[in-house]
Write an enzyme that holds these catalytic residues in place. Structure first.
Site, PDB file in Angstrom:
ATOM      1  N   GLU A  18      55.516  39.968  47.302  1.00 20.97           N
ATOM      2  CA  GLU A  18      54.542  40.481  48.265  1.00 20.97           C
ATOM      3  C   GLU A  18      55.147  40.511  49.666  1.00 20.97           C
ATOM      4  O   GLU A  18      56.130  39.821  49.959  1.00 20.97           O
ATOM      5  CB  GLU A  18      53.285  39.616  48.263  1.00 20.97           C
ATOM      6  CG  GLU A  18      53.547  38.169  48.649  1.00 20.97           C
ATOM      7  CD  GLU A  18      52.297  37.455  49.118  1.00 20.97           C
ATOM      8  OE1 GLU A  18      51.781  37.865  50.168  1.00 20.97           O
ATOM      9  OE2 GLU A  18      51.882  36.488  48.465  1.00 20.97           O
ATOM     10  N   VAL A  47      48.475  39.495  47.322  1.00 17.51           N
ATOM     11  CA  VAL A  47      48.684  39.352  45.875  1.00 17.51           C
ATOM     12  C   VAL A  47      47.980  40.489  45.129  1.00 17.51           C
ATOM     13  O   VAL A  47      48.544  41.102  44.218  1.00 17.51           O
ATOM     14  CB  VAL A  47      48.186  37.985  45.387  1.00 17.51           C
ATOM     15  CG1 VAL A  47      48.159  37.927  43.860  1.00 17.51           C
ATOM     16  CG2 VAL A  47      49.082  36.872  45.933  1.00 17.51           C
ATOM     17  N   ASP A  77      32.227  34.512  48.864  1.00 11.43           N
ATOM     18  CA  ASP A  77      33.576  34.770  49.367  1.00 11.43           C
ATOM     19  C   ASP A  77      34.602  34.421  48.297  1.00 11.43           C
ATOM     20  O   ASP A  77      35.037  33.277  48.177  1.00 11.43           O
ATOM     21  CB  ASP A  77      33.817  33.949  50.638  1.00 11.43           C
ATOM     22  CG  ASP A  77      35.044  34.418  51.404  1.00 11.43           C
ATOM     23  OD1 ASP A  77      35.787  35.255  50.855  1.00 11.43           O
ATOM     24  OD2 ASP A  77      35.252  33.956  52.542  1.00 11.43           O
ATOM     25  N   SER A 110      38.268  35.739  46.542  1.00 13.69           N
ATOM     26  CA  SER A 110      39.428  36.600  46.760  1.00 13.69           C
ATOM     27  C   SER A 110      39.505  37.720  45.732  1.00 13.69           C
ATOM     28  O   SER A 110      39.241  37.527  44.541  1.00 13.69           O
ATOM     29  CB  SER A 110      40.710  35.767  46.696  1.00 13.69           C
ATOM     30  OG  SER A 110      41.845  36.596  46.694  1.00 13.69           O
ATOM     31  N   LYS A 120      45.623  27.187  47.738  1.00 12.76           N
ATOM     32  CA  LYS A 120      45.590  26.235  48.853  1.00 12.76           C
ATOM     33  C   LYS A 120      44.383  25.314  48.746  1.00 12.76           C
ATOM     34  O   LYS A 120      43.321  25.703  48.239  1.00 12.76           O
ATOM     35  CB  LYS A 120      45.591  26.989  50.180  1.00 12.76           C
ATOM     36  CG  LYS A 120      46.877  27.775  50.393  1.00 12.76           C
ATOM     37  CD  LYS A 120      46.853  28.544  51.693  1.00 12.76           C
ATOM     38  CE  LYS A 120      48.136  29.353  51.827  1.00 12.76           C
ATOM     39  NZ  LYS A 120      48.237  30.440  50.836  1.00 12.76           N
TER      40      LYS A 120
END
Length: 303
Positions: free
Chosen positions: A23, A105, A140, A142, A161
């Site tokens: 990426e 990603v 929320d 991803s 994370k």
């Protein structure tokens, strides 16, 4: 629609030689200027040393570009945060409007798959964010997770994370039928830390077992696969320092009202500046380890 694949990458794909996607958001948004370009070189060298071909991906002037040249890597690293952060949903507008951006990603997975690349190395996945104070739940989530559910890409990462809701992230991956493998570990890593405290459903201990698993999965499903590779022990961040920085970072996010895609850059910047460089060193070490492992698996798959 224009779609650019570097000649070296195109030749490797045509000959069924191993290629590893990388990426560009890591370079543009994840690391300080100067160190990002050095890491880009190290990632390419690490993949080549294992017998693979690196293919860093970005959108440049409206053209999806698979396999950035040295000059293009210079540009991405120099422009850094000025480049738009592109997720999968942003690819259409960026391409149509002739914009440039670094791919996350999700976007990297989409473009890698379109190019015919099946192996991808990154630092950490996006996931489910923790609810805001006073909220019982969050919407929320991803886009990385949804893209992995629909795209047959094999991703080597160091988990997610610790600012994220890791338990919920693993539940979403399970619900979307995305296998999660732990490489030489029974614990799902938390990026800077080798263990999040959550278990992985499956453990694999060498690239041959990983490749066999990838082949078997692809015979029966079209979703992606996650290989969770913990940061090397000697590069793991001190847990006490990590926990202090995380608490400070979460306080900063709450005070500033930061949410959504802005969370990770703000949190990373706090870790980078407040850790005296420790977090940057950990980030670089884990990404390099993931690139090396991805290349090993790609080489095994190509055989």
């Amino acid at each position: 629609m224009a779609f650019s694949i570097a000649p070296e990458v195109a030749d490797a794909l045509a000959a069924a030689r191993p290629v590893v996607a990388l990426e560009s958001t890591l370079l543009a948004h994840g690391l300080p200027s100067g160190r990002n370009r050095a890491l880009a070189q190290q990632l390419g060298d690490a993949i080549r040393a294992e017998g693979g071909v690196p293919a860093t991906i970005a959108v440049l002037d409206g053209t999806p570009t698979v396999g950035l040249s040295a000059d293009q890597l210079d540009r991405v690293c120099a422009e850094g945060p000025a480049l738009t952060k592109l997720s999968a949903r942003d690819l259409g507008p960026a391409i149509a409007l002739g914009r440039s951006g670094a791919t996350t990603v999700a976007a990297t997975s989409v473009l890698a798959h379109r190019a015919g690349i099946g192996v991808f190395a990154t630092g950490g996945l996006g996931g489910v964010h923790l609810p805001a104070p006073g909220d019982a739940a969050t919407w929320d989530v991803s886009a990385d997770l949804g893209v992995l559910a629909a795209t047959p890409i094999f991703v080597v990462c160091s988990g997610v994370k610790s600012v994220l809701d890791i338990a919920a992230t693993l539940e979403v991956l399970e619900a979307r039928s995305v296998p999660v493998l732990g490489y030489r570990t029974d614990d799902f890593p938390a990026f800077y830390l080798r263990s999040s405290g959550h278990r992985v459903p499956w453990r694999v201990d060498d690239p041959h077992d990983v490749a066999a698993t990838v082949r078997a999965h692809r015979e029966h499903a079209t979703s992606g696969i996650v290989l969770a590779n913990p940061v090397p022990p000697e590069h793991e961040m001190d847990r006490a320092l990590h926990d202090r920085l995380l608490a400070e970072g979460l306080d900063r996010l709450r005070e500033a009202g930061v949410s959504g895609s802005d969370v990770t850059p703000v949190l990373l910047e706090h870790f980078h500046t407040a850790s005296g460089g420790a977090s940057v060193a950990t980030n670089e070490a884990l990404v390099l380890a993931n690139a090396k492992l991805a290349a090993q698996v790609a080489v095994t798959l190509s055989r």
